[in-house]
Write a protein that holds these residues in place. Structure first.
Motif, PDB file in Angstrom:
ATOM      1  N   ILE A 266      -8.767  69.206  24.510  1.00  0.00           N
ATOM      2  CA  ILE A 266      -9.803  69.179  24.126  1.00  0.00           C
ATOM      3  C   ILE A 266     -10.510  68.027  24.247  1.00  0.00           C
ATOM      4  N   ASN A 267     -11.529  66.973  24.635  1.00  0.00           N
ATOM      5  CA  ASN A 267     -12.227  66.098  24.221  1.00  0.00           C
ATOM      6  C   ASN A 267     -13.483  67.011  23.406  1.00  0.00           C
ATOM      7  N   PRO A 268     -13.206  66.849  22.369  1.00  0.00           N
ATOM      8  CA  PRO A 268     -14.728  67.780  21.176  1.00  0.00           C
ATOM      9  C   PRO A 268     -15.822  66.999  21.508  1.00  0.00           C
ATOM     10  N   ALA A 269     -15.718  65.580  21.723  1.00  0.00           N
ATOM     11  CA  ALA A 269     -17.973  65.900  22.440  1.00  0.00           C
ATOM     12  C   ALA A 269     -18.338  65.723  24.136  1.00  0.00           C
ATOM     13  N   THR A 270     -17.070  65.416  25.239  1.00  0.00           N
ATOM     14  CA  THR A 270     -17.451  65.080  25.903  1.00  0.00           C
ATOM     15  C   THR A 270     -16.376  66.419  26.934  1.00  0.00           C
ATOM     16  N   GLY A 271     -16.281  67.236  26.114  1.00  0.00           N
ATOM     17  CA  GLY A 271     -15.016  68.631  26.888  1.00  0.00           C
ATOM     18  C   GLY A 271     -14.277  67.835  28.615  1.00  0.00           C
ATOM     19  N   VAL A 272     -13.736  66.980  28.456  1.00  0.00           N
ATOM     20  CA  VAL A 272     -13.118  66.395  29.236  1.00  0.00           C
ATOM     21  C   VAL A 272     -11.765  67.450  28.865  1.00  0.00           C
ATOM     22  N   LEU A 273     -10.681  67.720  29.655  1.00  0.00           N
ATOM     23  CA  LEU A 273      -9.885  68.215  28.968  1.00  0.00           C
ATOM     24  C   LEU A 273      -8.407  67.133  30.380  1.00  0.00           C
ATOM     25  N   GLN A 274      -7.555  67.075  29.027  1.00  0.00           N
ATOM     26  CA  GLN A 274      -6.262  66.214  29.147  1.00  0.00           C
ATOM     27  C   GLN A 274      -4.836  66.432  29.421  1.00  0.00           C
ATOM     28  N   VAL A 275      -3.711  65.953  29.396  1.00  0.00           N
ATOM     29  CA  VAL A 275      -2.738  66.374  28.985  1.00  0.00           C
ATOM     30  C   VAL A 275      -2.061  65.431  28.132  1.00  0.00           C
ATOM     31  N   THR A 276      -1.514  66.409  27.103  1.00  0.00           N
ATOM     32  CA  THR A 276      -1.458  65.772  25.899  1.00  0.00           C
ATOM     33  C   THR A 276       0.286  65.482  25.448  1.00  0.00           C
ATOM     34  N   GLY A 277       1.095  66.304  25.633  1.00  0.00           N
ATOM     35  CA  GLY A 277       1.964  66.661  26.099  1.00  0.00           C
ATOM     36  C   GLY A 277       3.026  66.651  26.712  1.00  0.00           C
ATOM     37  N   ARG A 278       4.494  66.440  26.959  1.00  0.00           N
ATOM     38  CA  ARG A 278       5.137  66.479  28.179  1.00  0.00           C
ATOM     39  C   ARG A 278       5.534  67.834  28.554  1.00  0.00           C
ATOM     40  N   ILE A 279       4.620  67.832  30.028  1.00  0.00           N
ATOM     41  CA  ILE A 279       4.897  69.207  30.352  1.00  0.00           C
ATOM     42  C   ILE A 279       6.506  69.196  31.692  1.00  0.00           C
ATOM     43  N   ASP A 280       7.173  70.368  30.914  1.00  0.00           N
ATOM     44  CA  ASP A 280       8.204  70.154  32.097  1.00  0.00           C
ATOM     45  C   ASP A 280       8.788  71.343  32.177  1.00  0.00           C
ATOM     46  N   ARG A 281       8.221  71.778  33.292  1.00  0.00           N
ATOM     47  CA  ARG A 281       8.677  72.623  33.669  1.00  0.00           C
ATOM     48  C   ARG A 281       9.687  73.327  34.509  1.00  0.00           C
ATOM     49  N   ASP A 282      10.961  72.715  34.109  1.00  0.00           N
ATOM     50  CA  ASP A 282      12.628  73.022  34.590  1.00  0.00           C
ATOM     51  C   ASP A 282      13.498  73.361  32.584  1.00  0.00           C
ATOM     52  N   ALA A 283      12.267  73.528  31.915  1.00  0.00           N
ATOM     53  CA  ALA A 283      12.983  73.484  30.985  1.00  0.00           C
ATOM     54  C   ALA A 283      11.349  75.022  30.214  1.00  0.00           C
ATOM     55  N   LEU A 284      12.524  75.491  29.559  1.00  0.00           N
ATOM     56  CA  LEU A 284      12.123  77.117  28.906  1.00  0.00           C
ATOM     57  C   LEU A 284      10.513  76.862  28.305  1.00  0.00           C
ATOM     58  N   PRO A 285       9.915  77.489  27.921  1.00  0.00           N
ATOM     59  CA  PRO A 285       9.675  78.833  28.793  1.00  0.00           C
ATOM     60  C   PRO A 285       8.672  78.345  30.042  1.00  0.00           C
ATOM     61  N   LEU A 286       8.003  77.289  30.507  1.00  0.00           N
ATOM     62  CA  LEU A 286       7.613  77.250  31.885  1.00  0.00           C
ATOM     63  C   LEU A 286       8.559  77.681  33.054  1.00  0.00           C
ATOM     64  N   ARG A 287      10.340  77.035  32.566  1.00  0.00           N
ATOM     65  CA  ARG A 287      10.722  77.505  33.280  1.00  0.00           C
ATOM     66  C   ARG A 287      11.168  78.999  34.733  1.00  0.00           C
ATOM     67  N   LEU A 288      10.951  80.271  33.115  1.00  0.00           N
ATOM     68  CA  LEU A 288      10.706  81.896  33.536  1.00  0.00           C
ATOM     69  C   LEU A 288       9.241  81.610  33.777  1.00  0.00           C
ATOM     70  N   HIS A 289       8.084  81.399  33.384  1.00  0.00           N
ATOM     71  CA  HIS A 289       6.737  82.355  33.363  1.00  0.00           C
ATOM     72  C   HIS A 289       6.104  80.026  33.728  1.00  0.00           C
ATOM     73  N   PRO A 290       5.548  79.810  35.094  1.00  0.00           N
ATOM     74  CA  PRO A 290       5.101  78.161  35.215  1.00  0.00           C
ATOM     75  C   PRO A 290       3.584  78.273  34.555  1.00  0.00           C
ATOM     76  N   ASN A 291       2.436  79.469  34.294  1.00  0.00           N
ATOM     77  CA  ASN A 291       1.846  79.560  34.456  1.00  0.00           C
ATOM     78  C   ASN A 291       0.769  79.079  32.846  1.00  0.00           C
ATOM     79  N   ILE A 292       0.002  78.603  32.350  1.00  0.00           N
ATOM     80  CA  ILE A 292      -0.615  78.583  31.394  1.00  0.00           C
ATOM     81  C   ILE A 292      -1.807  78.406  30.883  1.00  0.00           C
ATOM     82  N   SER A 293      -2.404  79.071  30.433  1.00  0.00           N
ATOM     83  CA  SER A 293      -3.733  80.024  30.149  1.00  0.00           C
ATOM     84  C   SER A 293      -4.600  79.721  28.671  1.00  0.00           C
TER      85      SER A 293
END
Length: 845
Positions: A266-293
């Motif tokens: 998250i941008n510390p000044a604007t609050g914009v939430l963005q992707v910074t790393g690879r999100i691979d649905r087919d790799a663990l742990p997302l392969r079993l739990h696809p939700n990120i809190s």
């Protein structure tokens, strides 16, 4: 000149105010010249001052009127400089009359403005005051008066909530509220002296806001959904919050993710939430739990007040993975001439698709291609089994000569692919498998030399290590085998195990030892070419070419000779000759010349060329009486070259060798034959052996010769003693006969001259007496002489040993054992008596 009152109005006293600028008039005076003068020769000048200063100068007002003015350098200061100056003013008229008078100038004090000191004097001072800070002292102003009077401070405008004390301390008079009060104040600070002179400077006061309000989130959404494999920087959400303290200024809120997460930032000044790393649905742990809190935290920068916001991000699966084969390339080997139908590889065992959704992980094999792919085939697109369908012979001219066949098989997704997010430059949406099939050669043929035999001709002076030729073999196998060369027989002789060497990889033949035509004219050896399994041989003949590399060798190469002074011109000296031989030259190829030591050219060799033998000849007679010759010992360096048969044109390129012979020739002076008048004494002559330092062999020869000589002398002494006993009384009792009979007998006074009789003296040389014509013998070392007996020939072997082992001596002596009975003139008698006395003393060398 004569001192006269020329300066009118001087001496005098005047005053001037401090801080006066340049050009201020201090005092006026006139110059009066004498009646005989036509004017002023030297204008009025300040020649000295007390104390010394350059603050004053004199300028003309016109005519003979002048005035003293200030220069401004330095500026007069009542507080720091002297209060009075005495100026000596000098003037001279054209008649030579002079005058010198003093002008006293007193500096007057002047009231000056007060001066600020510290930062206020050089810049506008800015003071920062926090809101809600209690009233109190906020700054100290400092000023000074040059007259050291008491100063008074004041500030404007009077309506501001600030005050200043008599000492210059500025105080705030209230507690400021940033949200209600002005944020900035400008104060004019004035300092005044008792006479009303003042100075003013400005002070800025800024009120600093403090953070005393709690921020809060304004975004209400809490669940977001995005597909996997989004590129870094993709915006997921815009989280916003507010802080009451920032209503009229840019936000100073700071956003952060409470729990660390590698997928989002998250941008510390604007609050914009963005992707910074690879999100691979087919790799663990997302392969079993696809939700990120995520828990988003917002806080201001100056207090601990904050707020939190919980969000959930759901990752959706896409068909982003092509089929992958591990390994993606295969290497197989098949012998050439293998029968068709052989199974090579099953590709399906090595390939898979890792997408989570089953509809996205189906694939097939298609597109078998590559050079020579007509020899191979896939059984089906589903199984992926590769088999060989043709026969490959590498040596067949119709074969393209390819040892490794590169085949490609395309692996494709059955479902529609979506690779752009994961592979932005992926165009074909499929994977490529590379199959490298190496046709393994079979060694069917042996190496074959290009020639059955090789002949090389090499000069015998070729340097060791030089290449003399190359052998080459070929192998019909394809690809060609690596051929290794070696020598298997015949490359040595009795002196060297290996005369030749061959490069194992190039077949380059080199020599390891010096070749000699005179020893071996031809070398024959066998070389082998091998491909590690099969081999063949060839014969190599090396013809050694003759080169003139041998020096003439002459015998003897060192010799000592003795000749009489009056030897006839054209005589073969002592019958001496040298005989030469050269292993690689004709006997007629020799030339003889004396290179060194032949002073006055007394000696030559005959013949000079065209023969392998040559005699030493006396070419000219010696002449010591006139002083033309002074040398009694000649050391001749004889050079023998083998170029007599070489033409003058070829001598520049022909290799010529030179042999050397060293001769030592000693000239024996003519003996003087006179009657001795001193009986019963032996002349002893001192000799000193000399030899060149370069003749290292002389000590060895001398030692060996001396030992042999001592043995021979001992043996001869015993024989001589036995012979004297059989012939008569001992020699020491016999009356010695004079060399020349005197006409009358007189009683001669005996003279004792250190008698030393050597009974084993060996006479190893002979010469002819020029007066009597008789032959006499002499010892080459001691100089002793005696007439030669007809029945005692010279011992040639002993003489040769003595002459070759001893160096030449100087001086001569006479042995009076025997003397001729022929009478000589009385003058000869006197000469011999004088010579005998002088010879009895040892000579110093």
């Amino acid at each position: 000149g004569k001192r006269t009152q020329l300066l009118k109005g001087l001496p005098a006293t005047s005053t001037v105010e401090e801080n006066s600028p340049a050009g201020v008039s201090v005092y006026n005076f006139n110059v009066t010249v004498s009646p005989l003068a036509s004017g002023v020769a030297v204008l009025p000048t300040i020649v000295n001052s007390n104390p010394l200063t350059e603050a004053f100068d004199i300028e003309s007002k016109g005519g003979l009127e002048f005035r003293v003015i200030t220069t401004g350098n330095p500026v007069l200061d009542y507080e720091t400089m002297p209060k009075s100056f005495d100026l000596q003013i000098f003037v001279e008229d054209t008649a030579g009359r002079t005058d010198l008078n003093v002008l006293t100038i007193q500096v007057k004090d002047k009231n000056e403005h007060p001066v600020f000191r510290g930062n206020v004097a050089i810049q506008t001072v800015t003071i920062y005051v926090l809101e809600r800070m209690p009233p109190g002292r906020i700054y100290q102003v400092d000023a000074a008066d040059p007259e050291n009077t008491k100063l008074k401070y004041s500030l404007l405008p009077a309506t501001v909530p600030f005050s200043i004390t008599k000492s210059g301390a500025i105080f705030s008079t209230k507690e400021f509220d940033y949200e209600k009060d002005p944020h900035c104040y400008f104060l004019n600070i004035t300092v005044t002296d008792p006479d009303g002179l003042n100075s003013t400077e400005t002070v800025n006061i800024n009120i600093i806001n403090i953070n005393d309000e709690r921020p809060y989130f304004t975004t209400k959404q809490r669940i977001y959904r995005i597909p996997e494999e989004q590129s870094p920087g993709t915006i997921v959400a815009n989280i916003t919050a507010k802080d009451p303290d920032d209503e009229d200024s840019p936000s100073r809120l700071f956003y952060s993710i409470q729990s660390s997460d590698r997928h989002f930032s998250i941008n510390p000044a604007t609050g914009v939430l963005q992707v910074t790393g690879r999100i691979d649905r087919d790799a663990l742990p997302l392969r079993l739990h696809p939700n990120i809190s995520l828990t988003v935290w917002v806080e201001d920068g100056f207090s601990s007040s904050h707020d939190t916001h919980e969000i959930t991000i759901i990752i959706d699966d896409v068909n982003d993975n092509p089929p992958e084969c591990n390994p993606s390339d295969f290497r197989k080997e098949v012998n050439e001439n293998t029968a068709p139908g052989i199974f090579l590889v099953d590709l399906r065992n090595y390939c898979k698709d890792i997408d989570v959704d089953p509809s996205n992980n189906q694939f097939s094999f298609t597109g078998l291609s590559g050079f020579g792919s007509n020899n191979f085939a896939l059984e089906s697109t589903v199984s992926g089994r590769l088999v060989m369908t043709g026969t490959i012979d590498l040596e067949n001219p119709a074969n393209p000569g390819v040892e490794v066949y590169t085949l490609t098989v395309r692996v494709q997704d059955t479902a529609h692919p979506n690779y752009s997010s994961k592979y932005p430059f992926y165009i074909s949406f499929d994977n490529i498998i590379y199959i490298y099939i190496r046709i393994k050669p079979v060694n069917e043929f042996s190496p074959v030399f290009c020639n059955l035999s090789y002949v090389f001709s090499v000069s015998e002076i070729t340097k060791v290590g030089s290449s003399i030729g190359r052998v080459h073999a070929i192998d019909k196998d394809w690809p060609p085998n690596v051929i290794t060369y070696s020598i298997v027989a015949g490359a040595g002789n009795r002196d060297y195990t290996n005369i030749f060497w061959i490069s194992p990889t190039k077949g380059d033949v080199r020599i390891l030892a010096r070749l000699d035509y005179e020893t071996t004219q031809k070398h024959i050896f066998t070389v082998q070419a091998s491909d590690q399994e099969k081999s063949t041989t060839a014969s190599v003949t090396v013809n050694v070419l003759e080169v003139n590399d041998e020096e003439p060798v002459c015998s003897p190469n060192f010799f000592s000779l003795q000749i009489p002074e009056d030897l006839a011109v054209g005589t073969n000296i002592k019958g001496f000759r040298i005989e030469c031989q050269d292993r690689d030259s004709d006997p007629r190829s020799f030339r003889y010349f004396i290179n060194e030591g032949n002073e006055n050219s007394h000696f030559i060799f005959s013949p000079r060329a065209g023969s392998n033998t040559s005699r030493l000849i006396l070419a000219s007679r010696f002449d010591y009486e006139s002083g033309l010759d002074t040398n009694w010992i000649y050391s001749l360096h004889v050079h023998i070259t083998d170029d007599n048969l070489v033409s003058a044109r070829d001598k520049t390129t022909h290799l010529i060798k030179t042999g050397t012979v060293t001769l030592s020739i000693r000239v024996i002076p003519n003996p003087t034959t006179v009657t001795t008048t001193t009986p019963d004494f032996t002349v002893v002559t001192r000799r000193e052996n000399l030899y060149s330092p370069s003749a290292w062999y002389v000590p060895f020869v001398l030692t060996a010769g001396s030992l042999l000589l001592l043995g021979l002398l001992g043996h001869l002494g015993l024989l001589l003693l036995a012979r004297l006993r059989t012939r008569g009384p001992p020699a020491r009792r016999a009356r010695r006969t004079a060399l020349i009979n005197t006409p009358e007998k007189k009683k001669i006074k005996k003279e004792v001259v250190m008698t030393m009789t050597k009974i084993n003296t060996v006479f190893d040389g002979e010469a002819r007496d020029p007066v009597t014509g008789r032959m006499y013998e002499f010892n080459t070392r001691s100089g002793a002489r005696r007439w030669k007996k007809s029945n005692e020939p010279l011992q040639p072997m002993l003489a040769m040993q003595v002459m070759s082992s001893a160096t030449e001596n100087s001086g001569q002596g006479v042995d009076g054992a025997e003397a001729p009975s022929k009478k000589e003139p009385s003058e000869k008698k006197k000469e011999l008596t004088a010579a005998t006395k002088s010879a009895a003393k040892p000579q110093q060398s």
